[in-house]
Design an enzyme around this catalytic site. Structure first.
Site, PDB file in Angstrom:
ATOM      1  N   ARG A 172     115.129 -67.570 -79.282  1.00  0.00           N
ATOM      2  CA  ARG A 172     114.780 -66.393 -80.939  1.00  0.00           C
ATOM      3  C   ARG A 172     116.522 -66.235 -80.867  1.00  0.00           C
ATOM      4  NH1 ARG A 172     112.827 -61.201 -77.952  1.00  0.00           N
ATOM      5  NH2 ARG A 172     111.434 -62.098 -77.817  1.00  0.00           N
TER       6      ARG A 172
ATOM      7  N   ASP B 181     102.152 -76.268 -76.123  1.00  0.00           N
ATOM      8  CA  ASP B 181     103.148 -75.714 -77.128  1.00  0.00           C
ATOM      9  C   ASP B 181     102.429 -74.170 -77.024  1.00  0.00           C
ATOM     10  OD1 ASP B 181     105.466 -74.219 -78.348  1.00  0.00           O
ATOM     11  OD2 ASP B 181     104.251 -74.557 -79.837  1.00  0.00           O
ATOM     12  N   LEU B 182     102.863 -72.914 -77.411  1.00  0.00           N
ATOM     13  CA  LEU B 182     101.546 -71.913 -78.185  1.00  0.00           C
ATOM     14  C   LEU B 182     101.905 -71.353 -79.405  1.00  0.00           C
ATOM     15  CD1 LEU B 182     100.849 -69.424 -76.794  1.00  0.00           C
ATOM     16  CD2 LEU B 182     102.527 -68.622 -77.210  1.00  0.00           C
ATOM     17  N   ASP B 183     102.927 -71.001 -79.936  1.00  0.00           N
ATOM     18  CA  ASP B 183     103.195 -70.723 -81.435  1.00  0.00           C
ATOM     19  C   ASP B 183     102.880 -71.932 -82.062  1.00  0.00           C
ATOM     20  OD1 ASP B 183     104.372 -68.352 -81.344  1.00  0.00           O
ATOM     21  OD2 ASP B 183     105.892 -69.013 -80.865  1.00  0.00           O
TER      22      ASP B 183
ATOM     23  N   LYS C 194     111.765 -73.813 -85.389  1.00  0.00           N
ATOM     24  CA  LYS C 194     110.255 -74.459 -84.910  1.00  0.00           C
ATOM     25  C   LYS C 194     110.439 -74.174 -83.325  1.00  0.00           C
ATOM     26  CE  LYS C 194     106.884 -74.143 -88.164  1.00  0.00           C
ATOM     27  NZ  LYS C 194     105.639 -75.916 -88.891  1.00  0.00           N
ATOM     28  N   GLY C 195     110.433 -74.171 -82.783  1.00  0.00           N
ATOM     29  CA  GLY C 195     110.163 -74.474 -80.853  1.00  0.00           C
ATOM     30  C   GLY C 195     111.357 -73.520 -80.162  1.00  0.00           C
TER      31      GLY C 195
ATOM     32  N   THR D  26     101.055 -68.416 -84.635  1.00  0.00           N
ATOM     33  CA  THR D  26     101.751 -67.172 -85.210  1.00  0.00           C
ATOM     34  C   THR D  26     103.315 -67.834 -86.001  1.00  0.00           C
ATOM     35  OG1 THR D  26     102.323 -68.098 -82.625  1.00  0.00           O
ATOM     36  CG2 THR D  26     101.563 -65.851 -83.204  1.00  0.00           C
TER      37      THR D  26
ATOM     38  N   GLU E 237     102.077 -80.562 -79.988  1.00  0.00           N
ATOM     39  CA  GLU E 237     103.605 -79.500 -80.161  1.00  0.00           C
ATOM     40  C   GLU E 237     103.481 -79.878 -81.818  1.00  0.00           C
ATOM     41  OE1 GLU E 237     106.222 -77.659 -80.363  1.00  0.00           O
ATOM     42  OE2 GLU E 237     106.577 -77.702 -78.243  1.00  0.00           O
ATOM     43  N   ASP E 238     104.046 -78.550 -82.742  1.00  0.00           N
ATOM     44  CA  ASP E 238     103.728 -78.372 -83.834  1.00  0.00           C
ATOM     45  C   ASP E 238     105.193 -78.765 -84.030  1.00  0.00           C
ATOM     46  OD1 ASP E 238     104.383 -75.630 -82.868  1.00  0.00           O
ATOM     47  OD2 ASP E 238     104.164 -75.193 -84.813  1.00  0.00           O
TER      48      ASP E 238
ATOM     49  N   SER F 122     106.045 -72.927 -73.486  1.00  0.00           N
ATOM     50  CA  SER F 122     106.659 -72.645 -75.071  1.00  0.00           C
ATOM     51  C   SER F 122     108.030 -71.465 -75.294  1.00  0.00           C
ATOM     52  CB  SER F 122     105.787 -71.529 -75.043  1.00  0.00           C
ATOM     53  OG  SER F 122     106.055 -70.457 -76.164  1.00  0.00           O
ATOM     54  N   ALA F 123     108.779 -71.835 -76.210  1.00  0.00           N
ATOM     55  CA  ALA F 123     110.513 -70.848 -75.702  1.00  0.00           C
ATOM     56  C   ALA F 123     109.945 -69.188 -76.263  1.00  0.00           C
ATOM     57  CB  ALA F 123     111.460 -71.589 -77.266  1.00  0.00           C
ATOM     58  N   SER F 124     108.723 -69.413 -76.314  1.00  0.00           N
ATOM     59  CA  SER F 124     109.147 -67.496 -76.555  1.00  0.00           C
ATOM     60  C   SER F 124     108.664 -67.033 -75.021  1.00  0.00           C
ATOM     61  CB  SER F 124     107.426 -67.227 -77.495  1.00  0.00           C
ATOM     62  OG  SER F 124     107.140 -65.675 -77.350  1.00  0.00           O
TER      63      SER F 124
ATOM     64  N   LYS G 136     114.543 -76.543 -76.243  1.00  0.00           N
ATOM     65  CA  LYS G 136     114.162 -77.603 -77.373  1.00  0.00           C
ATOM     66  C   LYS G 136     115.189 -78.159 -77.693  1.00  0.00           C
ATOM     67  CE  LYS G 136     108.757 -76.215 -76.622  1.00  0.00           C
ATOM     68  NZ  LYS G 136     107.511 -75.298 -77.391  1.00  0.00           N
TER      69      LYS G 136
END
Ligand code: BG6
Ligand code: MG
Length: 221
Positions: free
Chosen positions: A48, A8-10, A44-45, A16, A168-169, A113-115, A144
């Site tokens: 938007r 995952d990214l963020d 989170k995840g 971020t 994953e966070d 990532s979802a971003s 997710k």
């Protein structure tokens, strides 16, 4: 046997998650209500638009589609103010060494990532070249905890899902990786991510072998 890692990214690669929270909170405040860090765990995840829906639920607001699009754009503009300032200083502790360790062992690396800002973020912090496959919010159709993003990552790398490990966070991200049938490592706390195979507070001082030892020791299904 682990053949691929999917990150995952963020909140995993870069710090971020706090900027997403600040921008959503600013939006909630502009609509006349507050939004706690605890509420933020649920976002989170999440994509938007789905995050916006969750926030409007918290504030008890019902708005039409055009206004919702405007609000999502406003939040993203605030978020980009932070993102545009970002440097490699915001890469989370231990991440660069960990990516190096993974690559040295011949294990593949993908992003899940979802971003929709994922490529821009990786470029800003100078990590874009580390990822063989990038699956982000511009490519997925389901958020997710749906496993789509990780399944697409595995497919892109040409690795079977059972040979992948996800980092994953987000609680929903951990659920997504588990439903994809992948080994799952939570980055954060047991309280939030206890359903992962193992939870670490950061990558600092850890290599892929250390993580696999933790996963095997926990022996969760
Ligand atoms: C996820 C974040 O990685 O991406 C969420 O955890 C965020 O907080 C989501 O809402 C979508 O990001 P973006 O950049 O497309 O608004
Ligand atoms: Mg995250």
């Amino acid at each position: 046997m682990i053949q691929a890692t999917i990150f995952d990214l963020d909140g995993v690669i870069v710090d971020t998650a706090k900027y997403h929270y600040l921008a959503w909170r600013k939006l909630a405040n502009s609509l006349g209500f507050d939004f706690s860090e605890e509420d933020n765990e649920q976002l989170k995840g999440v994509s938007r638009m789905q995050s916006l829906e969750l926030i409007l639920d918290i504030g008890g607001k019902t708005l039409d589609e055009a206004i919702k699009q405007q609000l999502a754009t406003k939040k993203n503009d605030w978020y980009l103010e932070h993102l545009n300032q970002m440097t490699s200083d915001e890469i989370l502790p231990g991440v660069v060494d960990f990516l190096e360790d993974v690559a040295q062992q011949g294990v593949k690396i993908a992003l899940g990532s979802a971003s929709k800002n994922a490529v821009k973020t990786l470029e800003k912090v100078g990590l874009i070249d580390r990822f063989e496959v990038i699956i982000d919010g511009t490519k997925t159709t389901r958020s997710k905890p749906d496993p789509q993003v990780f399944q697409m990552g595995a497919e892109g790398l040409g690795v079977a899902t059972e040979n992948c490990i996800v980092f994953e966070d987000a609680a929903k991200g951990v659920s997504a990786a588990l439903s994809a049938g992948m080994y799952t490592v939570g980055i954060g706390t047991e309280a939030d991510l206890g359903h992962a195979h193992t939870v670490i507070s950061s990558f600092e001082g850890l290599g892929l072998k250390d993580i696999m030892t933790l996963v095997e020791k926990n022996n969760k299904p």
